[in-house]
Design a protein around this motif. Structure first.
Motif, PDB file in Angstrom:
ATOM      1  N   THR A  37       1.063  -1.303   0.222  1.00  0.00           N
ATOM      2  CA  THR A  37       0.642  -0.063  -0.384  1.00  0.00           C
ATOM      3  C   THR A  37       0.664   0.953   0.531  1.00  0.00           C
ATOM      4  OG1 THR A  37      -0.266  -0.094   2.539  1.00  0.00           O
ATOM      5  CG2 THR A  37      -1.969  -1.205   0.759  1.00  0.00           C
ATOM      6  N   HIS A  38       2.134   1.623   0.484  1.00  0.00           N
ATOM      7  CA  HIS A  38       2.791   2.017   0.325  1.00  0.00           C
ATOM      8  C   HIS A  38       3.594   2.423  -0.514  1.00  0.00           C
ATOM      9  CE1 HIS A  38       5.492   5.163   2.349  1.00  0.00           C
ATOM     10  NE2 HIS A  38       6.474   4.639   1.569  1.00  0.00           N
ATOM     11  N   GLU A  39       4.069   1.134  -1.572  1.00  0.00           N
ATOM     12  CA  GLU A  39       4.634   1.553  -2.630  1.00  0.00           C
ATOM     13  C   GLU A  39       4.078   1.834  -4.328  1.00  0.00           C
ATOM     14  OE1 GLU A  39       8.115  -1.205  -2.853  1.00  0.00           O
ATOM     15  OE2 GLU A  39       9.242   0.169  -1.261  1.00  0.00           O
ATOM     16  N   LYS A  41       0.559   2.420  -6.180  1.00  0.00           N
ATOM     17  CA  LYS A  41      -1.111   3.924  -6.138  1.00  0.00           C
ATOM     18  C   LYS A  41      -2.268   2.789  -5.561  1.00  0.00           C
ATOM     19  CE  LYS A  41       0.969   6.510  -9.812  1.00  0.00           C
ATOM     20  NZ  LYS A  41       2.231   7.138  -8.142  1.00  0.00           N
ATOM     21  N   PRO A  42      -2.811   3.108  -5.321  1.00  0.00           N
ATOM     22  CA  PRO A  42      -4.348   2.869  -4.673  1.00  0.00           C
ATOM     23  C   PRO A  42      -4.952   1.622  -5.744  1.00  0.00           C
ATOM     24  CG  PRO A  42      -4.241   4.392  -4.344  1.00  0.00           C
ATOM     25  CD  PRO A  42      -3.196   4.913  -5.562  1.00  0.00           C
ATOM     26  N   TRP A  45      -3.519  -2.030  -5.593  1.00  0.00           N
ATOM     27  CA  TRP A  45      -3.697  -2.896  -4.485  1.00  0.00           C
ATOM     28  C   TRP A  45      -4.078  -4.258  -4.608  1.00  0.00           C
ATOM     29  CZ3 TRP A  45      -5.588   1.421  -0.568  1.00  0.00           C
ATOM     30  CH2 TRP A  45      -4.386   2.213  -0.401  1.00  0.00           C
ATOM     31  N   ALA A  63      -7.391  -1.439   4.068  1.00  0.00           N
ATOM     32  CA  ALA A  63      -6.444  -1.190   2.447  1.00  0.00           C
ATOM     33  C   ALA A  63      -6.435   0.681   2.935  1.00  0.00           C
ATOM     34  CB  ALA A  63      -6.630  -0.874   0.733  1.00  0.00           C
ATOM     35  N   TRP A  64      -6.608   1.089   2.741  1.00  0.00           N
ATOM     36  CA  TRP A  64      -6.782   2.095   3.588  1.00  0.00           C
ATOM     37  C   TRP A  64      -5.793   2.748   4.878  1.00  0.00           C
ATOM     38  CZ3 TRP A  64      -5.496   5.986   0.198  1.00  0.00           C
ATOM     39  CH2 TRP A  64      -6.142   5.873  -1.388  1.00  0.00           C
ATOM     40  N   GLU A  66      -4.183   0.582   6.561  1.00  0.00           N
ATOM     41  CA  GLU A  66      -2.814  -0.107   5.589  1.00  0.00           C
ATOM     42  C   GLU A  66      -1.829   0.842   6.029  1.00  0.00           C
ATOM     43  OE1 GLU A  66      -0.976  -2.777   6.436  1.00  0.00           O
ATOM     44  OE2 GLU A  66      -2.419  -3.486   7.730  1.00  0.00           O
ATOM     45  N   LYS A  67      -2.298   1.797   4.332  1.00  0.00           N
ATOM     46  CA  LYS A  67      -1.771   2.516   3.982  1.00  0.00           C
ATOM     47  C   LYS A  67      -1.239   3.543   4.830  1.00  0.00           C
ATOM     48  CE  LYS A  67      -0.791   5.792   0.307  1.00  0.00           C
ATOM     49  NZ  LYS A  67       0.585   5.597  -0.343  1.00  0.00           N
ATOM     50  N   SER A  70       0.826   3.112   6.851  1.00  0.00           N
ATOM     51  CA  SER A  70       2.218   2.923   6.409  1.00  0.00           C
ATOM     52  C   SER A  70       3.913   4.333   6.190  1.00  0.00           C
ATOM     53  CB  SER A  70       2.493   2.370   4.779  1.00  0.00           C
ATOM     54  OG  SER A  70       2.056   3.005   4.070  1.00  0.00           O
TER      55      SER A  70
END
Length: 91
Positions: A37-39, A41-42, A45, A63-64, A66-67, A70
Protein backbone atom coordinates in the motif's frame (compact mmCIF):
# COMPACT_ATOMS: atom_id res chain seq x y z
CA UNK A 1 -15.62 -30.70 33.14
CA UNK A 2 -12.52 -31.50 35.17
CA UNK A 3 -11.10 -33.74 32.43
CA UNK A 4 -11.45 -30.92 29.89
CA UNK A 5 -9.51 -28.57 32.17
CA UNK A 6 -6.77 -31.17 32.66
CA UNK A 7 -6.47 -31.76 28.92
CA UNK A 8 -6.45 -28.04 28.23
CA UNK A 9 -3.79 -27.51 30.89
CA UNK A 10 -1.58 -30.23 29.42
CA UNK A 11 -1.92 -28.81 25.91
CA UNK A 12 -1.00 -25.32 27.09
CA UNK A 13 2.07 -26.68 28.91
CA UNK A 14 3.16 -28.53 25.78
CA UNK A 15 2.77 -25.37 23.72
CA UNK A 16 4.80 -23.35 26.24
CA UNK A 17 7.58 -25.92 26.40
CA UNK A 18 7.91 -26.17 22.61
CA UNK A 19 7.71 -22.57 21.37
CA UNK A 20 9.90 -23.20 18.31
CA UNK A 21 7.38 -25.61 16.85
CA UNK A 22 5.07 -22.82 15.75
CA UNK A 23 6.04 -20.00 13.42
CA UNK A 24 3.53 -17.31 12.56
CA UNK A 25 3.79 -15.61 9.19
CA UNK A 26 1.31 -12.89 10.17
CA UNK A 27 4.08 -10.35 10.67
CA UNK A 28 5.51 -10.95 7.20
CA UNK A 29 2.11 -10.79 5.53
CA UNK A 30 1.22 -7.59 7.36
CA UNK A 31 4.61 -6.08 6.50
CA UNK A 32 4.09 -6.99 2.86
CA UNK A 33 0.66 -5.32 2.85
CA UNK A 34 2.19 -2.20 4.42
CA UNK A 35 4.85 -2.11 1.72
CA UNK A 36 2.35 -2.80 -1.04
CA UNK A 37 0.00 0.00 0.00
CA UNK A 38 2.94 2.33 0.56
CA UNK A 39 4.71 1.75 -2.75
CA UNK A 40 1.89 1.25 -5.22
CA UNK A 41 -1.03 3.34 -6.35
CA UNK A 42 -4.49 2.53 -4.92
CA UNK A 43 -5.75 1.16 -8.24
CA UNK A 44 -2.89 -1.40 -8.17
CA UNK A 45 -3.53 -2.70 -4.66
CA UNK A 46 -5.83 -5.55 -5.64
CA UNK A 47 -4.23 -6.34 -8.99
CA UNK A 48 -0.53 -6.19 -8.10
CA UNK A 49 1.08 -9.58 -8.72
CA UNK A 50 4.68 -10.17 -7.72
CA UNK A 51 4.36 -13.94 -7.63
CA UNK A 52 3.57 -14.20 -3.92
CA UNK A 53 0.37 -14.95 -2.05
CA UNK A 54 0.44 -11.66 -0.16
CA UNK A 55 -1.70 -9.52 -2.44
CA UNK A 56 -4.44 -7.54 -0.73
CA UNK A 57 -7.40 -9.69 0.13
CA UNK A 58 -9.40 -7.49 2.46
CA UNK A 59 -11.89 -4.62 1.99
CA UNK A 60 -10.74 -1.18 0.79
CA UNK A 61 -11.27 0.40 4.22
CA UNK A 62 -8.50 -1.80 5.65
CA UNK A 63 -6.28 -1.11 2.65
CA UNK A 64 -6.55 2.60 3.36
CA UNK A 65 -5.90 1.88 7.04
CA UNK A 66 -2.71 0.06 6.01
CA UNK A 67 -1.76 3.02 3.82
CA UNK A 68 -2.12 5.43 6.75
CA UNK A 69 -0.10 3.14 9.03
CA UNK A 70 2.59 2.80 6.34
CA UNK A 71 3.05 6.56 6.29
CA UNK A 72 3.97 6.49 9.99
CA UNK A 73 6.04 3.30 9.70
CA UNK A 74 8.03 4.87 6.87
CA UNK A 75 9.20 7.58 9.30
CA UNK A 76 10.34 5.04 11.92
CA UNK A 77 11.52 2.05 9.83
CA UNK A 78 11.79 3.16 6.19
CA UNK A 79 13.36 -0.15 5.18
CA UNK A 80 10.21 -1.95 6.37
CA UNK A 81 7.97 -0.44 3.72
CA UNK A 82 10.53 0.79 1.24
CA UNK A 83 11.50 -2.10 -0.96
CA UNK A 84 8.73 -4.74 -0.73
CA UNK A 85 11.38 -7.40 -0.15
CA UNK A 86 10.97 -10.04 2.50
CA UNK A 87 14.39 -9.53 4.08
CA UNK A 88 13.30 -7.03 6.74
CA UNK A 89 13.42 -8.20 10.34
CA UNK A 90 13.05 -6.27 13.55
CA UNK A 91 16.30 -6.18 15.50
Amino acid sequence: MMIILVILSVLIKIMLLAPNRYHSTDFEVHRKWLALTHETKPYEWYFYDDGTKTTLDYPPFFAWFEKIISLFIHKVYPQMVGSMCSTFALQ
